[in-house]
Design a protein around this motif. Structure first.
Motif, PDB file in Angstrom:
ATOM      1  N   THR A 140       1.011  -1.321  -0.069  1.00 29.34           N
ATOM      2  CA  THR A 140      -0.093  -0.109   0.026  1.00 29.34           C
ATOM      3  C   THR A 140       0.534   1.212  -0.028  1.00 29.34           C
ATOM      4  O   THR A 140       0.567   2.193  -0.593  1.00 29.34           O
ATOM      5  CB  THR A 140      -0.909  -0.110   1.130  1.00 29.34           C
ATOM      6  N   LEU A 141       1.867   1.266   0.925  1.00 30.12           N
ATOM      7  CA  LEU A 141       2.956   2.495   0.699  1.00 30.12           C
ATOM      8  C   LEU A 141       3.502   2.585  -0.561  1.00 30.12           C
ATOM      9  O   LEU A 141       3.538   3.699  -0.924  1.00 30.12           O
ATOM     10  CB  LEU A 141       3.911   2.247   1.795  1.00 30.12           C
ATOM     11  N   TRP A 142       3.717   1.358  -1.194  1.00 32.29           N
ATOM     12  CA  TRP A 142       4.346   1.608  -2.543  1.00 32.29           C
ATOM     13  C   TRP A 142       3.427   2.158  -3.423  1.00 32.29           C
ATOM     14  O   TRP A 142       3.848   2.957  -4.304  1.00 32.29           O
ATOM     15  CB  TRP A 142       4.959   0.352  -2.906  1.00 32.29           C
ATOM     16  N   VAL A 143       2.178   1.859  -3.429  1.00 26.10           N
ATOM     17  CA  VAL A 143       0.940   2.460  -4.404  1.00 26.10           C
ATOM     18  C   VAL A 143       0.825   3.741  -4.159  1.00 26.10           C
ATOM     19  O   VAL A 143       0.765   4.718  -4.921  1.00 26.10           O
ATOM     20  CB  VAL A 143      -0.524   1.389  -3.974  1.00 26.10           C
ATOM     21  N   ILE A 144       1.121   4.277  -2.776  1.00 25.79           N
ATOM     22  CA  ILE A 144       0.760   5.598  -2.557  1.00 25.79           C
ATOM     23  C   ILE A 144       1.876   6.502  -3.288  1.00 25.79           C
ATOM     24  O   ILE A 144       1.694   7.509  -3.602  1.00 25.79           O
ATOM     25  CB  ILE A 144       0.799   5.892  -1.089  1.00 25.79           C
ATOM     26  N   TRP A 145       3.121   5.968  -3.084  1.00 23.68           N
ATOM     27  CA  TRP A 145       4.417   6.461  -3.551  1.00 23.68           C
ATOM     28  C   TRP A 145       4.197   6.662  -4.882  1.00 23.68           C
ATOM     29  O   TRP A 145       4.556   7.639  -5.502  1.00 23.68           O
ATOM     30  CB  TRP A 145       5.689   5.690  -3.181  1.00 23.68           C
ATOM     31  N   LEU A 146       3.812   5.485  -5.381  1.00 25.11           N
ATOM     32  CA  LEU A 146       3.595   5.443  -7.147  1.00 25.11           C
ATOM     33  C   LEU A 146       2.544   6.649  -7.347  1.00 25.11           C
ATOM     34  O   LEU A 146       2.396   7.058  -8.534  1.00 25.11           O
ATOM     35  CB  LEU A 146       3.162   4.070  -7.465  1.00 25.11           C
ATOM     36  N   GLY A 147       1.536   6.655  -6.779  1.00 22.22           N
ATOM     37  CA  GLY A 147       0.478   7.637  -6.938  1.00 22.22           C
ATOM     38  C   GLY A 147      -0.580   6.973  -7.850  1.00 22.22           C
ATOM     39  O   GLY A 147      -1.339   7.790  -8.565  1.00 22.22           O
ATOM     40  N   ASN A 148      -0.657   5.902  -8.460  1.00 20.00           N
ATOM     41  CA  ASN A 148      -1.589   5.179  -8.988  1.00 20.00           C
ATOM     42  C   ASN A 148      -2.256   4.113  -8.378  1.00 20.00           C
ATOM     43  O   ASN A 148      -2.026   2.977  -8.100  1.00 20.00           O
ATOM     44  CB  ASN A 148      -0.739   4.468 -10.303  1.00 20.00           C
ATOM     45  N   TYR A 149      -3.573   4.573  -7.768  1.00 19.27           N
ATOM     46  CA  TYR A 149      -4.435   3.610  -6.707  1.00 19.27           C
ATOM     47  C   TYR A 149      -5.139   2.790  -7.516  1.00 19.27           C
ATOM     48  O   TYR A 149      -5.542   1.866  -6.827  1.00 19.27           O
ATOM     49  CB  TYR A 149      -5.356   4.561  -6.226  1.00 19.27           C
ATOM     50  N   TRP A 150      -4.807   2.553  -8.887  1.00 22.50           N
ATOM     51  CA  TRP A 150      -5.565   1.287  -9.487  1.00 22.50           C
ATOM     52  C   TRP A 150      -4.834  -0.074  -8.926  1.00 22.50           C
ATOM     53  O   TRP A 150      -5.469  -1.061  -9.019  1.00 22.50           O
ATOM     54  CB  TRP A 150      -5.313   1.425 -10.976  1.00 22.50           C
ATOM     55  N   PHE A 151      -3.431   0.308  -8.539  1.00 21.13           N
ATOM     56  CA  PHE A 151      -2.901  -0.921  -8.087  1.00 21.13           C
ATOM     57  C   PHE A 151      -3.195  -1.470  -6.874  1.00 21.13           C
ATOM     58  O   PHE A 151      -2.916  -2.674  -6.420  1.00 21.13           O
ATOM     59  CB  PHE A 151      -1.332  -0.409  -7.915  1.00 21.13           C
ATOM     60  N   LEU A 152      -4.241  -0.745  -6.119  1.00 20.35           N
ATOM     61  CA  LEU A 152      -4.735  -1.209  -4.805  1.00 20.35           C
ATOM     62  C   LEU A 152      -5.633  -2.492  -5.126  1.00 20.35           C
ATOM     63  O   LEU A 152      -5.965  -3.046  -4.112  1.00 20.35           O
ATOM     64  CB  LEU A 152      -5.704  -0.166  -4.264  1.00 20.35           C
ATOM     65  N   LEU A 153      -5.931  -2.739  -6.402  1.00 17.56           N
ATOM     66  CA  LEU A 153      -6.558  -3.861  -6.920  1.00 17.56           C
ATOM     67  C   LEU A 153      -5.912  -5.223  -6.532  1.00 17.56           C
ATOM     68  O   LEU A 153      -6.482  -6.399  -6.702  1.00 17.56           O
ATOM     69  CB  LEU A 153      -7.379  -4.006  -8.420  1.00 17.56           C
ATOM     70  N   GLY A 154      -4.603  -5.109  -6.422  1.00 13.58           N
ATOM     71  CA  GLY A 154      -3.579  -6.307  -6.430  1.00 13.58           C
ATOM     72  C   GLY A 154      -3.744  -6.626  -4.523  1.00 13.58           C
ATOM     73  O   GLY A 154      -3.278  -7.876  -4.340  1.00 13.58           O
ATOM     74  N   LEU A 155      -4.446  -6.013  -3.692  1.00 15.06           N
ATOM     75  CA  LEU A 155      -4.623  -6.316  -2.344  1.00 15.06           C
ATOM     76  C   LEU A 155      -5.371  -7.512  -2.402  1.00 15.06           C
ATOM     77  O   LEU A 155      -4.917  -8.427  -1.473  1.00 15.06           O
ATOM     78  CB  LEU A 155      -5.243  -5.057  -1.785  1.00 15.06           C
ATOM     79  N   PRO A 156      -6.477  -7.883  -2.877  1.00 15.30           N
ATOM     80  CA  PRO A 156      -7.220  -8.915  -2.907  1.00 15.30           C
ATOM     81  C   PRO A 156      -6.328 -10.214  -3.265  1.00 15.30           C
ATOM     82  O   PRO A 156      -6.631 -11.298  -2.747  1.00 15.30           O
ATOM     83  CB  PRO A 156      -8.639  -8.775  -4.111  1.00 15.30           C
ATOM     84  N   LEU A 157      -5.356  -9.991  -4.560  1.00 12.04           N
ATOM     85  CA  LEU A 157      -4.480 -11.315  -4.750  1.00 12.04           C
ATOM     86  C   LEU A 157      -3.553 -11.472  -3.514  1.00 12.04           C
ATOM     87  O   LEU A 157      -3.511 -12.450  -3.463  1.00 12.04           O
ATOM     88  CB  LEU A 157      -3.848 -10.726  -6.140  1.00 12.04           C
ATOM     89  N   LEU A 158      -3.149 -10.518  -2.924  1.00 13.28           N
ATOM     90  CA  LEU A 158      -2.305 -10.863  -1.774  1.00 13.28           C
ATOM     91  C   LEU A 158      -2.949 -11.436  -0.548  1.00 13.28           C
ATOM     92  O   LEU A 158      -2.711 -12.351  -0.132  1.00 13.28           O
ATOM     93  CB  LEU A 158      -1.846  -9.321  -1.008  1.00 13.28           C
ATOM     94  N   PHE A 159      -4.324 -11.144  -0.503  1.00 15.65           N
ATOM     95  CA  PHE A 159      -5.167 -11.612   0.281  1.00 15.65           C
ATOM     96  C   PHE A 159      -5.579 -13.189  -0.064  1.00 15.65           C
ATOM     97  O   PHE A 159      -5.295 -14.027   1.036  1.00 15.65           O
ATOM     98  CB  PHE A 159      -6.557 -10.979   0.558  1.00 15.65           C
ATOM     99  N   ASP A 160      -5.612 -13.377  -1.003  1.00 16.85           N
ATOM    100  CA  ASP A 160      -5.786 -14.948  -1.568  1.00 16.85           C
ATOM    101  C   ASP A 160      -4.444 -15.775  -1.540  1.00 16.85           C
ATOM    102  O   ASP A 160      -4.499 -17.039  -0.843  1.00 16.85           O
ATOM    103  CB  ASP A 160      -6.385 -14.919  -3.044  1.00 16.85           C
ATOM    104  N   ILE A 161      -3.353 -15.233  -1.696  1.00 17.66           N
ATOM    105  CA  ILE A 161      -1.977 -15.624  -1.792  1.00 17.66           C
ATOM    106  C   ILE A 161      -1.696 -16.185  -0.051  1.00 17.66           C
ATOM    107  O   ILE A 161      -1.210 -17.076   0.041  1.00 17.66           O
ATOM    108  CB  ILE A 161      -1.016 -14.863  -2.087  1.00 17.66           C
ATOM    109  N   TYR A 162      -1.971 -15.114   0.763  1.00 15.56           N
ATOM    110  CA  TYR A 162      -1.648 -15.421   2.174  1.00 15.56           C
ATOM    111  C   TYR A 162      -2.770 -16.352   3.073  1.00 15.56           C
ATOM    112  O   TYR A 162      -2.367 -17.035   3.991  1.00 15.56           O
ATOM    113  CB  TYR A 162      -1.422 -14.236   2.858  1.00 15.56           C
ATOM    114  N   ILE A 163      -4.130 -15.952   2.618  1.00 18.90           N
ATOM    115  CA  ILE A 163      -5.089 -16.323   3.695  1.00 18.90           C
ATOM    116  C   ILE A 163      -6.093 -17.676   2.928  1.00 18.90           C
ATOM    117  O   ILE A 163      -6.436 -18.405   3.632  1.00 18.90           O
ATOM    118  CB  ILE A 163      -6.056 -15.070   3.939  1.00 18.90           C
TER     119      ILE A 163
END
Length: 513
Positions: A62-85
């Motif tokens: 999330t910090l990387w996405v904020i630094w990048l300034g492109n919040y479309w990349f937050l759609l990657g969070l569900p993928l991380l959730f699936d990978i971990y959980i």
């Protein structure tokens, strides 16, 4: 971030059947068919340690996405959730294969892919290693130095060509051809950094005049525009056997240069008698700055001396002709007809060392003899009478700054035309026969710059292809600043005969700052 992705994606889809989760062997067939039930089951049975790992990875991402300034990349969070959980996507399906060859091959593919992901993110957003190919920054940096370049200091650029192979710059090794794709090209954008470029910084940047290249000369000091001046446009663009294909390079795929920032945006710049003047004030020379001298010596320079003095052998020219030696004996104070003469680059410290041991008896700066014919200086058509030692005319010139407005005239068009046409994307701008500048088809009396620009020079002042030849460096070409030397190789020696400069490993890359 890529490290965590590597760790999590090689351990997911094991059904969390180890210390992380409770085995799911008692799940009924009906529950297995119900994705929502399965998700609830996995969530409820995932241990706290895995939740903590997911939280850390999600925070970094999330910090990387904020630094990048492109919040479309937050759609990657569900993928991380699936990978971990939840583990719904079978990323590691191959681990359950009964075919040993499949497991072995895919194991290597898995390791290589995630190593490349890690390299991609580090090289694009943190830092990268670069090699010094020439002697233009001696004595600060030597030919054969491998540097670690920090991209965070000035803020990393979002890649213009995000689709590229991580371990190459512009071409595939051995086979040639572009190692990047222009299918997706981003406009220039730089993420937040720690500070701006400062005077005296050593800076790595993409070669501004490297937008068009004759591929056979891409790594040569003779770049495309100098080749055109020398051989003509038609010859360079049609003789493909000699010059190779003529192609365009995006900004981030142009050859990397490293020089010292000697002029900043908005400053008035000129050189008089080898001294740089900024806004009319003389600047202190770096201790490592060196110029080409004609030197009279009592004995020849030895190989070990050149190594100790960190002189590139190719930059040393013995002068052996009888007529030349006699002329130098009369011209150089302290020289005799029996002197041994060299043309070579020297710093003030090197002059002191060679003089104190009695070997150097006289010396004279080549530029002081008026022997150098400094042709081809920037800006073409305006630099008449300028030399490497006396550059910019009596008044100097202003280095463009973002938001700065200048009046356009026939006199200053050579100074700014490349900026307007090539860097700020008005390719049809031209100077009319009426003496007026036309931009986008309309007469323009003034122009406001969209970017900051810098003037870069090498410390090996008389042997440096720098801004005095090809002009300003735009801010979108800035890559980063070298922090230290990773390792250094002497190309004139074998590995077993002093080929590795052990004393330079982890040495600071800019001792003058």
């Amino acid at each position: 971030m890529a490290f965590y992705l590597r760790e999590i994606m090689t351990t997911n889809n094991k059904q969390h059947n180890s210390a992380d989760v409770t085995p799911a062997s008692d799940t009924t067939p009906a529950q297995k068919k119900d994705i929502r039930t399965r998700i609830r089951h996995e969530i409820s049975n995932t241990k706290k340690t895995r939740w903590w790992r997911f939280a850390i990875v999600a925070l970094i991402y999330t910090l990387w996405v904020i630094w990048l300034g492109n919040y479309w990349f937050l759609l990657g969070l569900p993928l991380l959730f699936d990978i971990y959980i939840t583990g719904l996507i079978p990323f590691t399906w191959w681990k359950k294969s009964k075919n040993k060859a499949v497991r072995t091959v895919m194991g290597w593919v898995d390791a290589i892919v995630y190593a490349l992901i890690l390299v991609y993110f580090i090289f694009n957003f943190i830092g990268q290693n670069y090699q010094i190919p020439s002697s233009s920054l001696e004595k600060t940096l030597l030919t054969g130095d491998y540097l670690w370049v920090n991209k965070v200091v000035y803020g990393p650029r979002v890649p213009n060509t995000p689709i590229h192979f991580p371990l190459t710059h512009s071409t595939w090794p051995l086979v040639g051809g572009n190692s990047y794709s222009t299918l997706i090209e981003n406009d220039y954008r730089r993420l937040a950094g720690l500070r701006n470029v400062e005077s005296g910084d050593i800076v790595v940047f993409n070669f501004p005049a490297g937008d068009t290249v004759a591929v056979n000369y891409e790594e040569s000091p003779e770049y495309y525009y100098s080749l055109v001046d020398r051989y003509g446009w038609g010859t360079v663009n049609t003789d493909k056997e000699h010059f190779g294909e003529v192609i365009y390079r995006p900004v981030d795929r142009r050859v990397n240069f490293v020089k010292r920032a000697v002029g900043l945006p908005g400053e008035r710049f000129r050189i008089s008698n080898d001294t740089i003047y900024i806004n009319g004030k003389p600047q202190k020379q770096p201790e490592s700055v060196q110029f080409i001298y004609l030197a009279a010596m009592t004995s020849p320079l030895t190989d070990s001396q050149m190594k100790d003095l960190e002189i590139t052998a190719g930059d040393v020219t013995p002068i052996t002709g009888p007529a030349e030696r006699q002329a130098l004996a009369m011209r150089i104070p302290g020289a005799t007809t029996g002197s041994i003469f060299y043309q070579l680059p020297l710093t003030q410290q090197m002059i002191k060392t060679l003089s104190e041991n009695g070997q150097l008896t006289g010396y004279l700066k080549v530029n002081d003899m008026g022997l150098r014919d400094d042709i081809g200086l920037f800006p073409k058509g305006m630099a008449e009478g300028w030399t490497l030692s006396d550059y910019g005319g009596p008044e100097g010139f202003i280095i463009p700054a973002k938001g700065m407005t200048v009046r356009l005239t026939a006199a200053n068009w050579p100074l700014y035309n490349r900026i307007i046409r090539n860097y700020e994307h008005h390719p049809d701008a031209f100077l009319g026969k009426d003496g007026k500048v036309y931009i986008d088809g309309k007469p323009a009396e003034t122009y406001t710059f969209a970017m900051d620009y810098y003037f870069m020079m090498g410390d090996n002042r008389d042997l440096s292809q720098d801004s005095r030849f090809w002009g300003f460096v735009p801010e979108d070409h800035i890559v980063g600043t070298p922090m230290f030397v990773l390792i250094s190789f002497d190309k004139d020696r074998s590995i077993f005969n002093g080929g590795i400069r052990w004393n330079r490993i982890f040495r600071t890359a800019n001792p003058d700052k």
